[in-house]
Write a protein that holds these residues in place. Structure first.
Motif, PDB file in Angstrom:
ATOM      1  N   SER A  53      -0.479   4.294  -0.998  1.00  0.00           N
ATOM      2  CA  SER A  53      -1.404   5.419  -1.119  1.00  0.00           C
ATOM      3  C   SER A  53      -0.972   6.573  -0.222  1.00  0.00           C
ATOM      4  N   ASP A 113       0.844  -1.194   0.000  1.00  0.00           N
ATOM      5  CA  ASP A 113       0.000   0.000   0.000  1.00  0.00           C
ATOM      6  C   ASP A 113       0.882   1.248   0.000  1.00  0.00           C
ATOM      7  N   GLN A 156       4.768   9.185  -7.853  1.00  0.00           N
ATOM      8  CA  GLN A 156       5.063   9.263  -6.418  1.00  0.00           C
ATOM      9  C   GLN A 156       6.544   9.416  -6.119  1.00  0.00           C
TER      10      GLN A 156
END
Length: 747
Positions: free
Chosen positions: A11, A9, A57
């Motif tokens: 996010s 993950d 990212q």
């Protein structure tokens, strides 16, 4: 989805990768492996089978300049991160005098890292202000100017300096971090990527910092490389780094077969960084809509500086000639005063007395000497007053060079310029102009321009900042078909401003800017009376006369000295020197001619000594440090090893030692020593104990060619700034930088 392939993950997460391989300040050597390390970390992170980050990212920044812009972007990205905030840095790091860690960007100045680099305290504030749940920092840096292949740091635990509550910090080393070659990773990053690429046998499906660290440390120790360090609080060390791609299954039944692992490793080293993401130098400047600043490799803004004209001439000229003449006049006045006052107070100068016993003659001579020296002082004061000038300014920009002064504004466009240099303005004002005695009062440095045929009409009659009443005639430096004409005097400038000026000339003038060849002198030694000998790169030996050390007045006293690796002053009245050749043989050369045919061999095996210096007490003895750090005193005139005396240990931590005159009152020479961090210490005779030494300075690792010369009741030092090649005279016994005096340029 197969076991062990669940996505991590990511996010709300963001990673900022900073790699610096090239530096503008020559004090920072290139870190060629930093570029590949930056790319390797990027590819690992964005690999779906390893790091699992998306391209959006990860923000890689290559060779940034302007630390303020970098900090602004870092703070903005940190504020927008709610998951994991990862900061990775590879390049040079340095530690300030107060012990604060600074990460060096491309335009960081070694002498002023706290104002030109990324202060970790500011990075810490940016991370603390982020809403990210986990903040992770990986530092692959230290600092060194000793070798291209090594990154050295101050003797502090960098992980301690970089520790932030609630985050995880991983550092390459406390002291030294191996940098690697151009086609490799740095040692630390290479082992980290190698570990992630092969995985941890029997480990969990996802590798965290806590899981990786012991294996990383073991791999580095096995290769005899510097040990890493970590700091973590709360559960930050459980932050997932990458999937475990080990071929050997874990105890929980998860893992990957060898085919998958091999494919992941290949992809991690082959996937290119998107060209829109890497912060490369733009050409032409970037005009897109990206919200991340583009970082040029060189400053594009013009360089501007102005001077008021109220600074003393000694602040920006070589005024040693004026100081010498002024000192002579003051001594003459001091000597003549008693000759006038004493006869008067004793009533020897009265009618009928004193004429037969010499009092009147002494009185008259003293008056004549006093009036003469007083006249010199008044004349010097008048000269200094007349050499005052009004304010002036300088601007170096894309169009050319512009100056302003009381005479108006002058512009010199690049299309009318054939060449630009920074060098001495040839128009010295002389007190005497005789072959046997010349005292040049002031020597100015300025920007010179060689104009094209079309631009010759724009050449000035006098450079900006030149005193209107200066009687010296400005000479044109001949260069090919045309001459180099001075257009601007350089007033008081800091080392950083000099560096910025040179960078602006290189950026905006390009190939038009030419560095004036320096004398590149080495092996400076004092040979009595404050005179020095120096060897150039061609092996010529030159004598420079005190107190000015003018290159125009140097005398060549020998050739073929290139075979000598070290010169050592003895300090006796004969001006003899010792010389050590590449085979370790030591010879005594007799002054003032230093003929090779008359030298005497006085020892062998001296190539085992890392440092050799004169004792500084006119005994002819010398101090020497061997490879194990033992300090010895060798006694003149034979310097036999069987008669030497060991006087210390652990002196291999000192990069430079200089013997100086005793101030402790025991009649034995003291020692000045500079350690790896640039701290200057005074060690007191006769034991030279570290517990009794006194720190008297900092930042001396920027200075080279330290030479002890006679001072007034003490020993002064000559030292050359390794970057600017400016030589200074430091007055003992404090050797304060605020009281140093510029002696010359181009050393």
């Amino acid at each position: 989805m197969a076991p062990g392939t669940e996505r991590i993950d990511r996010s709300g997460s963001h990673a900022v990768l900073i790699g610096v391989s090239a530096y503008q300040d020559p004090s920072f050597p290139k870190v060629a492996a930093a570029e590949k390390s930056l790319r390797g970390v990027y590819r690992m992170l964005v690999d779906e089978e390893l790091g699992g980050w998306s391209d959006e990212q990860v923000t890689p920044i290559s060779n940034p300049v302007d630390c303020r812009r970098v900090m602004s972007d870092l703070r903005r990205l940190a504020q927008g991160t709610s998951g994991v905030l990862l900061l990775y840095f590879v390049g040079h790091g340095t530690v300030t005098m107060t012990g604060d860690l600074v990460l060096a960007v491309s335009d960081t100045v070694a002498d002023e890292p706290d104002v030109t680099g990324l202060e970790y305290s500011k990075i810490r504030s940016a991370l603390l202000g982020s809403p990210a749940k986990v903040k992770a920092v990986v530092l692959d840096c230290c600092y060194s100017g000793r070798a291209i292949d090594v990154l050295a740091g101050d003797r502090q635990d960098l992980a301690d300096i970089a520790d932030i509550r609630g985050t995880y910090t991983l550092t390459a080393a406390d002291h030294l971090a191996h940098a690697g070659q151009a086609d490799t990773y740095t040692a630390f990053t290479g082992e980290l990527l190698g570990l992630i690429g092969t995985g941890v046998a029997g480990g969990p499906p996802v590798l965290t910092f806590a899981e990786l660290y012991p294996h990383l440390r073991q791999r580095l120790i096995a290769r005899n490389l510097p040990h890493p360090n970590q700091r973590g609080t709360d559960t930050a060390d459980q932050c997932p780094v990458a999937r475990n791609v080990s071929d050997e299954p874990s105890t929980t039944g998860h893992g990957r077969d060898s085919t998958d692992a091999s494919a992941a490793r290949q992809e991690a080293t082959s996937k290119p960084i998107p060209p829109t993401t890497v912060r490369k130098p733009p050409s032409p400047p970037h005009t897109g809509t990206s919200d991340v600043t583009q970082y040029p490799s060189k400053p594009a803004a013009p360089f501007t500086i102005s001077w008021t004209g109220k600074d003393p001439l000694s602040a920006y000229t070589n005024s040693s000639g004026m100081g010498c003449l002024n000192g002579f006049a003051k001594v003459g006045l001091a000597v003549s005063s008693p000759g006038v006052l004493i006869p008067l107070l004793m009533h020897r100068i009265t009618s009928g007395t004193g004429q037969d016993d010499g009092w009147m003659a002494w009185f008259v001579l003293s008056i004549v000497l006093g009036l003469f020296t007083l006249g010199i002082l008044l004349w010097l004061s008048t000269v200094t007053y007349r050499l005052r000038t009004n304010g002036w300014s300088l601007r170096v920009g894309p169009q050319g060079i512009a100056t302003t002064s009381s005479s108006g504004r002058c512009e010199y466009r690049w299309n009318h310029v054939r060449g630009v240099t920074i060098e001495e303005i040839v128009a010295p004002m002389k007190f005497f102009d005789a072959a046997d005695f010349t005292v040049k009062l002031y020597k100015y440095t300025g920007i010179h321009i060689q104009f094209t045929t079309d631009g010759a009409s724009s050449s000035p009659s006098r450079p900006a900042g030149w005193p209107p009443s200066h009687p010296g005639k400005i000479a044109i430096r001949r260069s090919g078909r045309a001459g180099r004409i001075p257009v601007c005097v350089l007033g008081p400038m800091t080392d950083r401003q000099r560096t910025e000026l040179k960078m602006a000339l290189k950026t905006h003038a390009g190939n038009l800017y030419h560095e004036v060849p320096t004398q590149s002198m080495s092996n400076l030694v004092s040979v009595g009376g404050g005179n020095i000998l120096a060897m150039d790169q061609s092996g010529n030996l030159w004598r420079y006369l005190a107190p000015n050390y003018y290159g125009s007045e140097k005398t060549r006293v020998g050739t073929g000295w290139k075979v000598m690796k070290k010169l050592v002053a003895i300090g006796d009245s004969a001006e003899d020197i010792l010389a050590i050749d590449s085979s370790g043989n030591m010879y005594r050369y007799y002054g003032p001619n230093y003929y090779g045919s008359q030298r005497t061999q006085v020892g062998t095996g001296w190539d085992t000594m890392t440092q050799v210096t004169a004792a500084g007490d006119d005994t002819g003895d010398i101090f020497a440090v061997d490879g194990s750090g033992k300090l010895f005193r060798y006694y003149a005139p034979h310097y036999r090893g069987s008669q030497r005396k060991q006087i210390g240990t652990n002196w291999n931590t000192m990069k430079t030692i200089v013997g100086i005159r005793d101030i402790s009152g025991n009649g034995t020479a003291d020692i000045l020593a500079v350690d790896g961090a640039g701290k200057l210490f005074r060690y007191y005779a006769p034991h030279y104990r570290g517990s009794q030494c006194k720190q008297i300075g900092t930042n001396w690792n920027t200075m080279t060619n330290l030479v002890a010369i006679p001072g007034i009741g003490t020993t002064d030092l000559l030292a050359t700034n390794a970057t600017t090649k400016i030589m200074y005279r430091y007055s003992g016994p404090t050797y304060s930088g605020t009281q140093r005096k510029q002696i010359g340029i181009g050393w």
